[in-house]
Design a protein around this motif. Sequence first.
Motif, PDB file in Angstrom:
ATOM      1  N   SER A  90       0.811  -1.216   0.000  1.00 22.60           N
ATOM      2  CA  SER A  90       0.000   0.000   0.000  1.00 22.60           C
ATOM      3  C   SER A  90       0.847   1.269   0.000  1.00 22.60           C
ATOM      4  O   SER A  90       0.336   2.364  -0.211  1.00 22.60           O
ATOM      5  CB  SER A  90      -0.936   0.006   1.215  1.00 22.60           C
ATOM      6  OG  SER A  90      -0.186   0.011   2.416  1.00 22.60           O
ATOM      7  N   GLN A 137      -0.581  -4.007   3.808  1.00 24.65           N
ATOM      8  CA  GLN A 137      -0.117  -2.932   4.692  1.00 24.65           C
ATOM      9  C   GLN A 137       0.418  -3.570   5.965  1.00 24.65           C
ATOM     10  O   GLN A 137      -0.198  -4.485   6.516  1.00 24.65           O
ATOM     11  CB  GLN A 137      -1.283  -1.990   5.014  1.00 24.65           C
ATOM     12  CG  GLN A 137      -0.901  -0.810   5.873  1.00 24.65           C
ATOM     13  CD  GLN A 137      -2.009   0.231   5.921  1.00 24.65           C
ATOM     14  OE1 GLN A 137      -2.510   0.665   4.892  1.00 24.65           O
ATOM     15  NE2 GLN A 137      -2.399   0.622   7.123  1.00 24.65           N
ATOM     16  N   ASP A 191       1.482  -2.928   9.871  1.00 29.59           N
ATOM     17  CA  ASP A 191       1.318  -2.022  10.999  1.00 29.59           C
ATOM     18  C   ASP A 191       1.900  -2.674  12.255  1.00 29.59           C
ATOM     19  O   ASP A 191       1.925  -3.902  12.367  1.00 29.59           O
ATOM     20  CB  ASP A 191      -0.160  -1.720  11.226  1.00 29.59           C
ATOM     21  CG  ASP A 191      -0.763  -0.960  10.066  1.00 29.59           C
ATOM     22  OD1 ASP A 191      -0.485   0.239   9.938  1.00 29.59           O
ATOM     23  OD2 ASP A 191      -1.498  -1.576   9.270  1.00 29.59           O
TER      24      ASP A 191
END
Length: 203
Positions: free
Chosen positions: A97, A122, A124
């Motif tokens: 992303s 993504q 995180d």
Amino acid sequence: MTSPLPLPRPSHEIRARHTPTTVTVYQAYSPRIAGPAARDQRFPAAWKRERMTWVKPSFLWMMYRSGWARKEGQERVLAVEVDRAGFDRALAGACLSAHHPGVHPDRDAWRAALRRSPARVQWDPERDWRLQPLPHRSLQLGLSGEAVRRYADEWLVSVTDVTALAHAVHERVREGDEAGARELLPPETVYVPEGGAPGWSPA
């Protein structure tokens, strides 16, 4: 003789509850979406297929994102068990992303890959039992277009409302009962997609 030092944990690692044929991901919705989904074992018409949907294999990251299933519009947490082969195909065709120089030579190449891909990855910071960030990262997978339709219509195996579990774990966290909280957490182990780690993995 001294024992060998443990290997350092990879900075990017998929951990999930999984079987040889399925993998469990989490999503949080309002009761209007979550109630019919859990009851009928499919997403209702109000669930918009034309929008990107993000799935999280990490239960604790979902707790962080939804505020222990207390945030508005995220009051119900669903454990969605999906076909592992379909999930792996989505991962294999996914694009990061955000631009990562080690994966794409420049931003134009990354943007072109992003336009072609129906799935986005993504990373995180993973969360501990108190939802504090950990040094390693957890996967989020965004699905759009054909991937979102396959997720809803082909890969879905079961939908379970785990909101009560979220609240039970949170209660033990508020009491400072780490052992009690951990005892309730769904077991998650390292998940390796078919064919190994995709090319977008910075790990």
